[in-house]
Design an enzyme around this catalytic site. Structure first.
Site, PDB file in Angstrom:
ATOM      1  N   SER A 118     -42.767  38.343  77.923  1.00  0.00           N
ATOM      2  CA  SER A 118     -41.545  39.124  78.046  1.00  0.00           C
ATOM      3  C   SER A 118     -41.870  40.612  77.860  1.00  0.00           C
ATOM      4  CB  SER A 118     -40.513  38.632  77.026  1.00  0.00           C
ATOM      5  OG  SER A 118     -39.258  39.207  77.235  1.00  0.00           O
ATOM      6  N   HIS A 141     -40.396  36.970  82.622  1.00  0.00           N
ATOM      7  CA  HIS A 141     -39.125  36.349  82.988  1.00  0.00           C
ATOM      8  C   HIS A 141     -38.068  37.422  83.214  1.00  0.00           C
ATOM      9  CE1 HIS A 141     -37.789  35.848  78.466  1.00  0.00           C
ATOM     10  NE2 HIS A 141     -37.994  37.096  78.806  1.00  0.00           N
TER      11      HIS A 141
END
Length: 230
Positions: A118, A141
């Site tokens: 992330s 993501h």
């Protein structure tokens, strides 16, 4: 005060002036701290603490290097190494670290240790040189949101989220071989994109393995078999 005097003595040594007498145990510890102050560890969740732990240290090192450039002939900036072991966290704090690395005049190497996911993935990607330990895992993501409130507030925040996502998409595609189509496919599937070091090197997310002498060794492939790097 004694520590500041020792720092000044170390800076004098960098100018070519000799130190006097053997170092005490305390001075040896201080010297080790000075030699390693270019190593920064970002461990755990990305939150407000990274501003003090990572951003401030990168900026302080740059200020010190700026000063030494004016005082030391042919002064060379030694790289900063940011070691990352993070599952991600707050997006704006992640952007703060990305900005500090990208605007650093002193070169910054980023190294994924166990996980760079992330926001940690974005910080890894910001490095002037990027590496990963052999068994590290990276993950990208789409931005997530748990916003609640009035319909107008949700719409406004959704528009802001779209702008942030576009910034991230542009950043990822500019700094790697990952395409916008691949990211969009990931968004449509609403899934996390995990990649090991082999895939990360193929996509030029990282430049190689860390430590550097491992780049002539075998690294794990996606199916568990070893792949020998040139």
């Amino acid at each position: 005060m004694k520590y500041k005097m020792f720092v000044k003595a170390c800076e004098d040594c960098e100018k070519g002036e000799e130190s006097v007498g053997p170092l005490t145990l305390q001075e040896q510890i201080w010297k080790a701290q000075l030699e390693n102050f270019r190593e920064i560890y970002l461990n755990g969740e990305i939150n407000n603490n990274v501003i003090e732990k990572v951003v401030a240290q990168i900026q302080n090192i740059n200020r010190r290097d700026d000063m030494l450039e004016t005082q030391v002939l042919n002064y060379g900036r030694e790289p900063i190494t940011v070691y990352i072991n993070s599952p991600g966290g707050r997006v704006f704090e992640s952007f703060a670290v990305v900005s500090a690395i990208k605007t650093s005049k002193t070169p910054v190497r980023t190294v994924a240790l166990g996980e760079a996911m992330s926001g940690g993935f974005l910080i890894l990607l910001a490095g002037h040189e990027r590496y990963a330990m052999p068994f590290a895992w990276l993950m990208y993501h789409e931005l997530g949101s748990g916003s609640i409130g009035k319909a107008a507030d949700v719409r406004e925040y959704s528009e802001h989220l779209d702008e942030l996502q576009k910034m991230i998409t542009d950043f990822v595609t500019t700094n790697s071989l990952i395409t916008e189509e691949a990211l969009e496919d990931c968004h449509q599937r609403k899934s996390d994109w995990y990649m090991n070091v082999v895939e990360a090197m193929e996509l030029e997310v990282i430049d190689g393995l860390w430590p550097l002498d491992l780049n002539s060794a075998e690294v794990p492939s996606e199916d568990g078999e070893a792949i020998e790097e040139e």
